[in-house]
Design an enzyme around this catalytic site. Sequence first.
Site, PDB file in Angstrom:
ATOM      1  N   GLY A   1       0.811  -1.210   0.000  1.00  0.00           N
ATOM      2  CA  GLY A   1       0.000   0.000   0.000  1.00  0.00           C
ATOM      3  C   GLY A   1       0.838   1.252   0.000  1.00  0.00           C
ATOM      4  O   GLY A   1       1.987   1.261  -0.435  1.00  0.00           O
TER       5      GLY A   1
ATOM      6  N   LYS B   1      -4.556 -18.921   4.119  1.00  0.00           N
ATOM      7  CA  LYS B   1      -5.828 -18.390   4.600  1.00  0.00           C
ATOM      8  C   LYS B   1      -6.604 -19.446   5.388  1.00  0.00           C
ATOM      9  O   LYS B   1      -7.238 -19.142   6.409  1.00  0.00           O
ATOM     10  CB  LYS B   1      -6.665 -17.859   3.429  1.00  0.00           C
ATOM     11  CG  LYS B   1      -6.188 -16.531   2.872  1.00  0.00           C
ATOM     12  CD  LYS B   1      -6.258 -15.415   3.898  1.00  0.00           C
ATOM     13  CE  LYS B   1      -5.883 -14.069   3.324  1.00  0.00           C
ATOM     14  NZ  LYS B   1      -5.842 -13.000   4.374  1.00  0.00           N
TER      15      LYS B   1
ATOM     16  N   GLY C   1      -2.265 -22.459  -9.493  1.00  0.00           N
ATOM     17  CA  GLY C   1      -2.973 -22.052  -8.280  1.00  0.00           C
ATOM     18  C   GLY C   1      -4.133 -21.117  -8.533  1.00  0.00           C
ATOM     19  O   GLY C   1      -4.882 -20.787  -7.601  1.00  0.00           O
TER      20      GLY C   1
ATOM     21  N   TYR D   1      -1.065 -19.359  -1.026  1.00  0.00           N
ATOM     22  CA  TYR D   1      -1.792 -18.229  -0.455  1.00  0.00           C
ATOM     23  C   TYR D   1      -3.100 -18.710   0.175  1.00  0.00           C
ATOM     24  O   TYR D   1      -3.432 -18.366   1.313  1.00  0.00           O
ATOM     25  CB  TYR D   1      -2.086 -17.188  -1.536  1.00  0.00           C
ATOM     26  CG  TYR D   1      -3.031 -16.091  -1.099  1.00  0.00           C
ATOM     27  CD1 TYR D   1      -2.569 -15.018  -0.345  1.00  0.00           C
ATOM     28  CD2 TYR D   1      -4.387 -16.132  -1.437  1.00  0.00           C
ATOM     29  CE1 TYR D   1      -3.438 -14.010   0.065  1.00  0.00           C
ATOM     30  CE2 TYR D   1      -5.251 -15.124  -1.027  1.00  0.00           C
ATOM     31  CZ  TYR D   1      -4.776 -14.076  -0.279  1.00  0.00           C
ATOM     32  OH  TYR D   1      -5.643 -13.094   0.122  1.00  0.00           O
TER      33      TYR D   1
ATOM     34  N   VAL E   1      -6.173  -7.680 -12.257  1.00  0.00           N
ATOM     35  CA  VAL E   1      -6.407  -7.709 -13.694  1.00  0.00           C
ATOM     36  C   VAL E   1      -6.769  -6.334 -14.274  1.00  0.00           C
ATOM     37  O   VAL E   1      -6.289  -5.971 -15.365  1.00  0.00           O
ATOM     38  CB  VAL E   1      -7.492  -8.763 -14.040  1.00  0.00           C
ATOM     39  CG1 VAL E   1      -8.839  -8.420 -13.415  1.00  0.00           C
ATOM     40  CG2 VAL E   1      -7.618  -8.941 -15.536  1.00  0.00           C
TER      41      VAL E   1
ATOM     42  N   ALA F   1      -3.708  -7.050   7.317  1.00  0.00           N
ATOM     43  CA  ALA F   1      -2.328  -7.127   6.831  1.00  0.00           C
ATOM     44  C   ALA F   1      -2.056  -8.519   6.271  1.00  0.00           C
ATOM     45  O   ALA F   1      -2.371  -9.529   6.903  1.00  0.00           O
ATOM     46  CB  ALA F   1      -1.355  -6.809   7.956  1.00  0.00           C
ATOM     47  N   ALA F   2      -1.448  -8.565   5.076  1.00  0.00           N
ATOM     48  CA  ALA F   2      -1.122  -9.849   4.452  1.00  0.00           C
ATOM     49  C   ALA F   2      -0.270  -9.615   3.218  1.00  0.00           C
ATOM     50  O   ALA F   2      -0.320  -8.542   2.601  1.00  0.00           O
ATOM     51  CB  ALA F   2      -2.397 -10.594   4.048  1.00  0.00           C
TER      52      ALA F   2
END
Length: 308
Positions: free
Chosen positions: A40, A146, A270, A142, A181, A77-78
């Site tokens: 960010g 999660k 993935g 990923y 995208v 946050a990730a």
Amino acid sequence: MDLTGSRVLVTGGAGFVGSHLADRLVADNDVVVVDDCSNGDADWAPDAAEFVEGDCTDPDVVADVLTSDVDAVFHFAASKAVDTDRPRAQFEDNTAMTYNVLERMDEVGVDELAFTSSSTVYGEAPRPTPEDYAPLEPISPYAAGKVAEESLVSTYAHSHGIRAHVFRFANIVGPRLRGAVIPDFIEKLREDPEELTILGDGRQEKSYMHIEECVDAMCHVIDRADRDLNVYNLGTRTTTSVDRIADIVAEEMGLDPDYEHTGGDRGWTGDVPRMRLSIEKLAGLGWEPTQSSDDAVRRATRELLAEL
């Protein structure tokens, strides 16, 4: 969770979703944002929020910002790249951040949590996919992270007195979106207006939700769902293909490029080629989106064209 007159910590609050959520909360709450700005920009955090630049994989950083006077934590946050080239580090970093936050909440007695998960936890599931679909079979590191993080959140909700809201997102779009995208197509077409390379066969089809409606939905659920563990899909009832997104971006840019597809039924290893979440549970709580996936993509395209 009371979102008025509270002290709220937003981890990842300078990122895409976190900064929009912080924008919404700051008018009625004392907001603290912590972010290492890897995904960010410090300028995206609201001016009225207290901003701390820090990495939540460091327990000392979490201890500094998550104090006993905090009423609620929004843990956003990730490391977010589904097609990362550092999958083990991403898995370890994301699970470490979540464990650090949960341990610190338990230590100082903070008992309200909102956590951003992902539709990727379902893997290639039947559609529309409800929250109680099982077994969860993620197909990317990923997504596996999660699932692990949701398990940690569940443990602390059921065994440590933390009330948790877990949000499984469809594809969220809007201002400040990066590494996805729509901004990718915009940048490619600005570089070459005549031809656009599209990963996969272009027929990948998913739900897209505008960030404004995403934040609305989160706040609605947090205000009304009061179980120890509250898991909700956030998305739309419609889907949009990658080729259709290319059409919308090209239309908004006034272009008519040729498409070149890289081939295969997915963009990368993935990638889940088709995703549509059931939002019946969300609708049962009294909230439904007003924008279709196409509407969300077109609105986000216009916003990003003005921003990028």
